[in-house]
Design a protein around this motif. Structure first.
Motif, PDB file in Angstrom:
ATOM      1  N   GLN A 149      66.736  35.083 -76.881  1.00 55.27           N
ATOM      2  CA  GLN A 149      66.007  35.899 -77.994  1.00 55.27           C
ATOM      3  C   GLN A 149      66.434  37.305 -77.477  1.00 55.27           C
ATOM      4  O   GLN A 149      66.215  37.087 -75.789  1.00 55.27           O
ATOM      5  N   GLY A 150      66.941  38.430 -78.008  1.00 57.07           N
ATOM      6  CA  GLY A 150      66.707  39.591 -77.261  1.00 57.07           C
ATOM      7  C   GLY A 150      68.603  40.170 -77.128  1.00 57.07           C
ATOM      8  O   GLY A 150      69.163  38.945 -76.971  1.00 57.07           O
ATOM      9  N   ASP A 151      68.382  41.321 -77.025  1.00 59.19           N
ATOM     10  CA  ASP A 151      69.973  42.022 -76.475  1.00 59.19           C
ATOM     11  C   ASP A 151      69.879  42.356 -75.294  1.00 59.19           C
ATOM     12  O   ASP A 151      70.227  43.358 -75.678  1.00 59.19           O
ATOM     13  N   ASP A 152      69.405  42.952 -74.754  1.00 55.93           N
ATOM     14  CA  ASP A 152      69.618  43.093 -73.416  1.00 55.93           C
ATOM     15  C   ASP A 152      70.718  42.340 -72.431  1.00 55.93           C
ATOM     16  O   ASP A 152      71.417  41.397 -73.022  1.00 55.93           O
ATOM     17  N   GLU A 153      71.174  43.153 -71.479  1.00 53.32           N
ATOM     18  CA  GLU A 153      72.299  42.261 -71.038  1.00 53.32           C
ATOM     19  C   GLU A 153      72.112  41.353 -69.626  1.00 53.32           C
ATOM     20  O   GLU A 153      73.302  40.348 -70.562  1.00 53.32           O
TER      21      GLU A 153
ATOM     22  N   ARG B 202      74.414  37.946 -71.518  1.00 52.67           N
ATOM     23  CA  ARG B 202      75.216  37.496 -70.009  1.00 52.67           C
ATOM     24  C   ARG B 202      74.686  35.755 -70.297  1.00 52.67           C
ATOM     25  O   ARG B 202      75.433  35.214 -69.606  1.00 52.67           O
ATOM     26  N   LEU B 203      73.480  35.530 -70.043  1.00 56.67           N
ATOM     27  CA  LEU B 203      73.313  34.056 -69.933  1.00 56.67           C
ATOM     28  C   LEU B 203      74.224  33.460 -71.118  1.00 56.67           C
ATOM     29  O   LEU B 203      74.444  32.267 -71.548  1.00 56.67           O
ATOM     30  N   ARG B 204      74.138  33.815 -72.969  1.00 56.15           N
ATOM     31  CA  ARG B 204      74.711  33.044 -73.941  1.00 56.15           C
ATOM     32  C   ARG B 204      75.928  33.139 -73.211  1.00 56.15           C
ATOM     33  O   ARG B 204      76.561  32.225 -73.782  1.00 56.15           O
ATOM     34  N   ALA B 205      76.589  34.391 -72.842  1.00 59.29           N
ATOM     35  CA  ALA B 205      78.149  34.194 -72.755  1.00 59.29           C
ATOM     36  C   ALA B 205      78.401  32.877 -71.840  1.00 59.29           C
ATOM     37  O   ALA B 205      79.296  32.191 -71.990  1.00 59.29           O
ATOM     38  N   GLU B 206      78.150  33.288 -70.864  1.00 58.31           N
ATOM     39  CA  GLU B 206      77.964  32.027 -69.412  1.00 58.31           C
ATOM     40  C   GLU B 206      77.846  30.365 -69.930  1.00 58.31           C
ATOM     41  O   GLU B 206      78.452  29.627 -69.903  1.00 58.31           O
ATOM     42  N   ARG B 207      76.862  30.374 -70.747  1.00 58.44           N
ATOM     43  CA  ARG B 207      76.293  28.826 -71.756  1.00 58.44           C
ATOM     44  C   ARG B 207      76.757  28.517 -73.171  1.00 58.44           C
ATOM     45  O   ARG B 207      77.383  27.656 -72.912  1.00 58.44           O
ATOM     46  N   GLY B 208      77.606  29.653 -73.236  1.00 57.17           N
ATOM     47  CA  GLY B 208      79.044  29.427 -74.472  1.00 57.17           C
ATOM     48  C   GLY B 208      80.019  28.784 -74.006  1.00 57.17           C
ATOM     49  O   GLY B 208      80.791  28.080 -73.974  1.00 57.17           O
ATOM     50  N   ALA B 209      80.224  29.594 -72.749  1.00 57.13           N
ATOM     51  CA  ALA B 209      81.449  29.466 -72.136  1.00 57.13           C
ATOM     52  C   ALA B 209      81.257  27.563 -71.512  1.00 57.13           C
ATOM     53  O   ALA B 209      82.407  26.958 -71.240  1.00 57.13           O
ATOM     54  N   ARG B 210      80.571  27.398 -70.787  1.00 56.34           N
ATOM     55  CA  ARG B 210      79.944  25.644 -70.286  1.00 56.34           C
ATOM     56  C   ARG B 210      79.992  25.009 -71.302  1.00 56.34           C
ATOM     57  O   ARG B 210      80.349  23.476 -71.070  1.00 56.34           O
TER      58      ARG B 210
END
Length: 195
Positions: free
Chosen positions: A156-160, A164-172
């Motif tokens: 949750q949240g929109d901090d940096e 970054r964690l969302r992008a990494e998990r999505g890529a994996r």
């Protein structure tokens, strides 16, 4: 993998759609055949039909053959799908109980199983539901899907850091790895040398 004429991303998507469909219909395993030769003949026939569908060769005749096969083997197809769903649910449950030990190998093994007699449905597994004609069809029951990963709560949240964690998990989750990217770059670099 066979690349359909016409190339590009659409051809790949078309091929994957056809292959998934064929695998869900023609899902017999080695145990369904008296000999290895019979099983290999079955696999070869399925691959020939798949290739012809991808390339658009004699599509009407192949679709008729698929429809006949589905009609003649409907019960076996449904039972195999239900068994595969049960095996995947059991592997997922095992991986949640032992996150370090169970993993992709258990999931792959579960998805390649043939049909067999089920032993009952537990929480989180798929139970076959009755459909017209007396055939069984897998239906989800029990718990709602849980996110794969360390925490039960989504980020949750929109901090940096969260982004970054969302992008990494999505890529994996999409199968991307740094090693894959490096191998592809090297392969493309070396393949262009010999052009």
């Amino acid at each position: 993998m066979v690349v359909a004429s016409g190339g590009g991303r659409n051809a790949w998507a078309k091929e994957m759609t056809i292959r998934r469909r064929m695998a869900s219909i023609f899902n017999k395993t080695r145990e369904h055949f008296p000999s290895l030769k019979d099983y290999n003949d079955y696999l070869e026939e399925v691959e020939d039909m798949t290739f012809n569908l991808i390339e658009g060769i004699d599509v009407d005749a192949i679709e008729d053959k698929i429809a006949r096969y589905q009609q003649e083997n409907a019960e076996q197809i449904y039972l195999s799908r239900a068994k595969r769903a049960e095996d995947l649910a059991a592997a997922l449950k095992a991986s949640r109980m032992n996150p370090g030990k169970a993993g992709a190998n258990d999931m792959a093994a579960g998805s390649s199983q043939g049909i067999s007699s089920g032993t009952g449905v537990q929480q989180g597994q798929y139970a076959p539901a009755a459909v017209p004609g007396g055939l069984a069809q897998p239906r989800p029951t029990g718990m709602a899907p849980q996110p794969i990963g360390g925490s039960d709560a989504p980020l949750q949240g929109d901090d940096e850091e969260t982004m970054r964690l969302r992008a990494e998990r999505g890529a994996r989750a999409g199968g991307w790895t740094v090693e894959m990217c490096k191998r592809r770059a090297l392969q493309e670099a070396f393949s262009s040398i010999f052009v």
